[in-house]
Write a protein that holds these residues in place. Structure first.
Motif, mmCIF file in Angstrom:
data_model
loop_
_atom_site.group_PDB
_atom_site.id
_atom_site.type_symbol
_atom_site.label_atom_id
_atom_site.label_comp_id
_atom_site.label_asym_id
_atom_site.label_seq_id
_atom_site.Cartn_x
_atom_site.Cartn_y
_atom_site.Cartn_z
ATOM 1 N N ASP A 54 91.134 -22.802 172.083
ATOM 2 C CA ASP A 54 91.133 -21.428 172.086
ATOM 3 C C ASP A 54 92.087 -20.591 171.586
ATOM 4 O O ASP A 54 92.541 -19.223 172.250
ATOM 5 C CB ASP A 54 90.470 -21.096 173.586
ATOM 6 C CG ASP A 54 89.949 -21.269 173.815
ATOM 7 O OD1 ASP A 54 88.286 -20.456 173.384
ATOM 8 O OD2 ASP A 54 89.264 -20.576 175.352
ATOM 9 N N SER A 77 86.131 -24.230 172.805
ATOM 10 C CA SER A 77 86.870 -23.107 174.125
ATOM 11 C C SER A 77 85.878 -23.492 175.420
ATOM 12 O O SER A 77 84.836 -24.397 175.732
ATOM 13 C CB SER A 77 85.706 -22.261 173.429
ATOM 14 O OG SER A 77 85.853 -21.475 172.394
ATOM 15 N N ILE A 79 83.487 -22.282 178.081
ATOM 16 C CA ILE A 79 82.922 -20.844 178.443
ATOM 17 C C ILE A 79 82.293 -21.235 179.832
ATOM 18 O O ILE A 79 82.680 -21.899 180.430
ATOM 19 C CB ILE A 79 81.688 -20.951 177.681
ATOM 20 C CG1 ILE A 79 81.228 -22.211 177.823
ATOM 21 C CG2 ILE A 79 82.242 -20.756 176.041
ATOM 22 C CD1 ILE A 79 79.770 -22.244 177.064
ATOM 23 N N GLU A 85 83.716 -23.565 184.279
ATOM 24 C CA GLU A 85 83.668 -23.194 183.305
ATOM 25 C C GLU A 85 84.159 -24.509 182.307
ATOM 26 O O GLU A 85 84.744 -25.299 183.136
ATOM 27 C CB GLU A 85 85.282 -22.527 183.376
ATOM 28 C CG GLU A 85 85.076 -21.159 183.672
ATOM 29 C CD GLU A 85 86.351 -20.157 183.785
ATOM 30 O OE1 GLU A 85 86.019 -19.223 183.116
ATOM 31 O OE2 GLU A 85 87.392 -20.829 184.205
ATOM 32 N N THR A 88 82.994 -26.456 175.567
ATOM 33 C CA THR A 88 82.712 -26.655 174.558
ATOM 34 C C THR A 88 83.486 -26.819 173.089
ATOM 35 O O THR A 88 84.074 -26.350 172.642
ATOM 36 C CB THR A 88 81.567 -25.543 174.613
ATOM 37 O OG1 THR A 88 82.408 -24.732 174.409
ATOM 38 C CG2 THR A 88 81.366 -25.394 176.085
ATOM 39 N N GLU A 90 81.983 -26.010 169.019
ATOM 40 C CA GLU A 90 81.899 -24.925 168.072
ATOM 41 C C GLU A 90 79.947 -24.036 168.231
ATOM 42 O O GLU A 90 80.112 -22.845 167.956
ATOM 43 C CB GLU A 90 82.501 -25.110 166.079
ATOM 44 C CG GLU A 90 83.961 -25.565 166.005
ATOM 45 C CD GLU A 90 83.634 -25.517 164.540
ATOM 46 O OE1 GLU A 90 84.346 -23.885 164.083
ATOM 47 O OE2 GLU A 90 84.104 -26.161 164.401
ATOM 48 N N GLN A 91 79.640 -25.257 168.842
ATOM 49 C CA GLN A 91 78.830 -24.188 168.731
ATOM 50 C C GLN A 91 77.942 -24.604 170.514
ATOM 51 O O GLN A 91 76.684 -24.411 170.308
ATOM 52 C CB GLN A 91 77.301 -26.120 168.459
ATOM 53 C CG GLN A 91 77.433 -25.418 166.760
ATOM 54 C CD GLN A 91 78.692 -26.551 166.053
ATOM 55 O OE1 GLN A 91 78.911 -27.371 166.566
ATOM 56 N NE2 GLN A 91 79.512 -25.884 165.013
ATOM 57 N N ALA A 92 78.852 -24.096 170.739
ATOM 58 C CA ALA A 92 78.811 -24.153 172.367
ATOM 59 C C ALA A 92 78.318 -25.407 173.047
ATOM 60 O O ALA A 92 77.684 -24.677 174.172
ATOM 61 C CB ALA A 92 78.327 -22.481 172.513
ATOM 62 N N LYS A 93 78.507 -26.641 172.508
ATOM 63 C CA LYS A 93 77.751 -27.723 173.371
ATOM 64 C C LYS A 93 78.902 -28.676 174.044
ATOM 65 O O LYS A 93 79.751 -28.559 173.430
ATOM 66 C CB LYS A 93 77.001 -28.457 172.278
ATOM 67 C CG LYS A 93 75.908 -27.840 171.938
ATOM 68 C CD LYS A 93 75.202 -29.145 170.594
ATOM 69 C CE LYS A 93 74.456 -28.821 169.507
ATOM 70 N NZ LYS A 93 73.475 -29.698 168.725
#
Length: 295
Positions: A54, A77, A79, A85, A88, A90-93
């Motif tokens: 982040d 990040s 999320i 929370e 993850t 870059e693909q939010a995995k």
């Protein structure tokens, strides 16, 4: 279960995007990136797979590219995922357990709602003997602005509203790192004093950092002119140098910790010492209850 929601992270994303579009103020982050790269340079190993958690700009990527210590630095990040929370890619995995050798972060963790949970997520994603190296804003940051606003609102409006985030205190972060499962945690801090012509110039820089008020409990009504005017007067009265310029303090807290591994140093078991402390110090040992000079 995650803790209370303190920060509006969607608003944070929008304000950071606006700052990038209008021209960000990066002097603080550039300083942090340089220092993190220097701290990593003294670690006698390289890291195959690392994640940048982040950090608002590419400052860390640029700083680490010169060091040669990091083979691959991907974005990560925190999320929200239900009550948790989650860390993850870059693909939010979500990262797999023990997927990373290194996690770095520059001036981002102070805006995580569940910092203890985030640290647990980082430790889970790191391999054994993996490293977390981060910098975040500390609790003494903008104490001048906080004090000036508090006094102005009390005088003009008869009450206070939250305007400066309650950043973590350095005394609490060591225990948070240990609770999250990190070994050999090291926490230290330094203060950067920036001087401004006026509080408005400071607030303009904060806007260009994407770091203006994102507290969920912030007052939604526009700031009253009388309050702003009084705040500026108080700031000038209490926090001006001899040349009339105003001080603004930024506390930077540095965190490092390793995921446990059998190769790491461990404290000796109680009673296993082979030499008395008194002998090592060259002094006489005095039994408990006795005073020096008594026989």
């Amino acid at each position: 279960m995650s803790g209370p929601t303190i920060f509006d992270r969607d608003l944070l994303s929008r304000r950071r995007a606006r700052a990038m579009a209008l021209g960000p103020a990066t002097f603080l982050l550039d300083r942090v990136a340089e220092e993190l790269a220097e701290r990593l340079s003294v670690v006698l190993r390289s890291f195959e797979r690392a994640a940048d958690l982040d950090t608002p700009t590419d400052a860390l990527r640029a700083a680490f590219a010169e060091s040669g210590k990091v083979k691959s630095l991907e974005r990560a990040s925190i999320i929200s995922a239900g009550d948790l929370e989650v860390l993850t890619d870059e693909q939010a995995k979500p990262f797999d357990a023990a997927a990373l050798d290194l996690v770095v972060s520059g001036l981002a963790l102070q805006f995580v709602n569940d910092l203890p949970g985030a640290l647990v997520q980082v430790r889970r994603a790191l391999k054994p003997d993996g490293l977390l190296l981060a910098a975040m804003i500390g609790g003494d940051t903008l104490n001048e602005l906080r004090a000036a606003f508090a006094q102005a609102e009390s005088e003009v409006e008869g009450g206070l509203s939250p305007r400066v985030a309650p950043f973590a205190d350095i005394r609490d972060l060591g225990s948070l790192m240990q609770r999250a499962g990190f070994a050999l945690p090291v926490i230290d801090s330094d203060r950067v004093t920036v001087r401004y012509e006026s509080p408005i110039a400071l607030m303009r820089d904060l806007r260009a950092m994407g770091a203006t008020n994102i507290l969920v409990e912030r007052r939604r009504a526009p700031l009253r002119r009388a309050t702003l005017r009084r705040m500026m007067e108080i700031y000038a009265e209490r926090f001006a140098d001899g040349d009339g310029r105003l001080r603004a303090t930024f506390e930077i807290v540095w965190l490092s910790g390793w995921t446990p591994h059998e190769s790491q140093q461990k404290p000796l078991k109680p009673g296993s010492a082979r030499r008395r402390l008194a002998d090592a110090l060259g002094t006489q040992e005095i039994p408990a209850g006795e005073k020096p000079g008594e026989s």
